[in-house]
Design a protein around this motif. Structure first.
Motif, PDB file in Angstrom:
ATOM      1  N   PRO A 168      51.673  37.739  46.746  1.00  0.00           N
ATOM      2  CA  PRO A 168      52.096  39.129  46.532  1.00  0.00           C
ATOM      3  C   PRO A 168      51.063  39.895  45.711  1.00  0.00           C
ATOM      4  CG  PRO A 168      53.283  37.688  45.048  1.00  0.00           C
ATOM      5  CD  PRO A 168      52.464  36.796  45.932  1.00  0.00           C
ATOM      6  N   ARG A 169      50.886  41.186  46.030  1.00  0.00           N
ATOM      7  CA  ARG A 169      50.023  42.070  45.261  1.00  0.00           C
ATOM      8  C   ARG A 169      50.866  42.970  44.376  1.00  0.00           C
ATOM      9  NH1 ARG A 169      44.744  44.776  47.091  1.00  0.00           N
ATOM     10  NH2 ARG A 169      44.666  44.548  44.823  1.00  0.00           N
ATOM     11  N   GLU A 170      50.308  43.325  43.229  1.00  0.00           N
ATOM     12  CA  GLU A 170      51.005  44.237  42.329  1.00  0.00           C
ATOM     13  C   GLU A 170      50.941  45.671  42.839  1.00  0.00           C
ATOM     14  OE1 GLU A 170      49.270  43.687  38.485  1.00  0.00           O
ATOM     15  OE2 GLU A 170      49.559  41.509  38.526  1.00  0.00           O
ATOM     16  N   THR A 171      49.905  45.979  43.619  1.00  0.00           N
ATOM     17  CA  THR A 171      49.753  47.315  44.201  1.00  0.00           C
ATOM     18  C   THR A 171      49.947  47.244  45.711  1.00  0.00           C
ATOM     19  OG1 THR A 171      47.368  46.962  44.379  1.00  0.00           O
ATOM     20  CG2 THR A 171      48.174  48.075  42.402  1.00  0.00           C
ATOM     21  N   GLY A 172      50.008  48.404  46.344  1.00  0.00           N
ATOM     22  CA  GLY A 172      50.284  48.458  47.771  1.00  0.00           C
ATOM     23  C   GLY A 172      49.101  48.030  48.632  1.00  0.00           C
ATOM     24  N   SER A 173      49.396  47.489  49.804  1.00  0.00           N
ATOM     25  CA  SER A 173      48.374  47.130  50.784  1.00  0.00           C
ATOM     26  C   SER A 173      47.753  48.398  51.367  1.00  0.00           C
ATOM     27  CB  SER A 173      48.985  46.298  51.910  1.00  0.00           C
ATOM     28  OG  SER A 173      49.423  45.043  51.435  1.00  0.00           O
ATOM     29  N   GLY A 174      46.564  48.230  51.935  1.00  0.00           N
ATOM     30  CA  GLY A 174      45.874  49.350  52.554  1.00  0.00           C
ATOM     31  C   GLY A 174      46.463  49.710  53.907  1.00  0.00           C
ATOM     32  N   TRP A 175      46.073  50.889  54.386  1.00  0.00           N
ATOM     33  CA  TRP A 175      46.590  51.371  55.670  1.00  0.00           C
ATOM     34  C   TRP A 175      45.656  52.427  56.235  1.00  0.00           C
ATOM     35  CZ3 TRP A 175      47.303  56.607  55.506  1.00  0.00           C
ATOM     36  CH2 TRP A 175      47.487  57.187  54.241  1.00  0.00           C
ATOM     37  N   TYR A 176      45.820  52.708  57.541  1.00  0.00           N
ATOM     38  CA  TYR A 176      45.149  53.874  58.123  1.00  0.00           C
ATOM     39  C   TYR A 176      45.957  54.439  59.276  1.00  0.00           C
ATOM     40  CZ  TYR A 176      42.919  50.992  61.909  1.00  0.00           C
ATOM     41  OH  TYR A 176      42.658  50.171  62.982  1.00  0.00           O
TER      42      TYR A 176
END
Length: 310
Positions: free
Chosen positions: A79-87
């Motif tokens: 798990p990441r503390e911040t959001g995953s990337g997107w486009y």
């Protein structure tokens, strides 16, 4: 389940949204994306299993994670503390236009520790690993790749890198079994002055001298160049009508990995990789293609020797 297994290190996959229009109404396509994901798709299409090591987080990560768990993939995530990337891309007029995108925040120390341990263990289990890059170099430090390549190689795992810039320099210093880079990346990195065969050949030799046993340079529609067993080859590919050139280099890397994972020779791996890359440009989906079509195209790939390595 296939005996051929590849660990794909895809640290920061993205959620991709693409708008297309084939008929009267627009179409919305939502998929997992990023270099390692496109490589994973093609590897599984070629009959090998992938252990996918990645990190996901935030609202985007909750949507993204189930999409990563597709046929032929053993998914391993932290798990990441911040959001995953997107486009979000618009291809309604046939061209790809970016409407908005976020590569993702840099990894924290704790995230890197967890992801590193995960990838190291799974890479050693698989015996062959692809190190793929993030959407933006700021997301993960080059030194992570250097340490991972060194530790995997020191313990008997074959390592393939599809990287550029400082990340490429880092893994070369650790040593690699195979490196794949595009001619655009070589020029951007200052390793080749232009796309001439002479300068790209010299760049291949430098990649070899800097730590890569075998090296490949993809050249879009011009066909690849390959350094195999101390000799440089032109990789002749069939002429096919392109639909989308993105993902061809990733498909090439995937084809190489799939063949090496089942114990094939490097020359066969390069021919299969070139066939997978050539097929991918005929499709709208990145990193996709049918095994039978790749096999037919592989028979038509020719390796022409042009120079001995120093």
């Amino acid at each position: 389940m296939s005996d051929a297994r590849v660990m794909v290190f895809a640290p920061a996959p993205q959620l991709t949204v693409t708008i297309e229009q084939q008929h009267e109404l627009p179409e919305l396509h939502v998929h997992p994306g990023g270099q390692g994901i496109w490589q994973t798709r093609m590897i599984t299409s070629l009959g090998a299993e992938v252990i996918l090591c990645a990190a996901v987080g935030g609202e985007v990560g909750r949507v993204l994670k189930p999409l990563l768990d597709f046929k032929g993939v053993t998914l391993r995530t932290i798990p990441r503390e911040t959001g995953s990337g997107w486009y979000v891309h618009d291809r309604r007029d046939g061209r790809r236009r970016s409407l908005a995108e976020i590569a993702g925040a840099p990894f924290t120390r704790h995230e890197l520790d967890e992801l590193y341990n995960l990838a190291l263990a799974e890479g050693l289990r698989a015996g062959i690993a692809i190190l793929s890059g993030p959407a933006h170099p700021s997301v993960i430090r080059p030194d992570v790749y250097r340490r991972l390549a060194a530790d995997l190689r020191a313990n008997g795992c074959k390592v393939i890198a599809d990287l550029c810039g400082d990340h490429l320099k880092a893994v070369l210093s650790a040593g690699l079994n195979v490196v794949k880079v595009s001619h655009e990346e070589l020029i951007a990195d200052g390793l080749s002055a232009d796309d001439s065969e002479k300068n790209l050949t010299n760049a291949l030799l430098k990649l070899h001298d800097d730590g890569a046993e075998a090296a490949l340079v993809s050249r879009a529609g011009m066909g690849a160049l390959a350094l195999i067993n101390e000799e440089i080859y032109r990789v002749g590919t069939p002429k096919l009508t392109p639909t989308d050139g993105r993902g061809a280099g990733d498909s090439m890397t995937a084809g190489v990995a799939a063949v090496l994972a089942r114990g094939g020779e490097m020359s066969e791996a390069v021919r299969t990789g070139a066939a997978a890359g050539a097929l991918n440009v005929t499709r709208h989906g990145l990193g996709t293609g049918h095994l039978d079509a790749v096999q037919v195209l592989t028979e038509r790939i020719r390796l022409t020797p042009i120079k001995k390595a120093r």
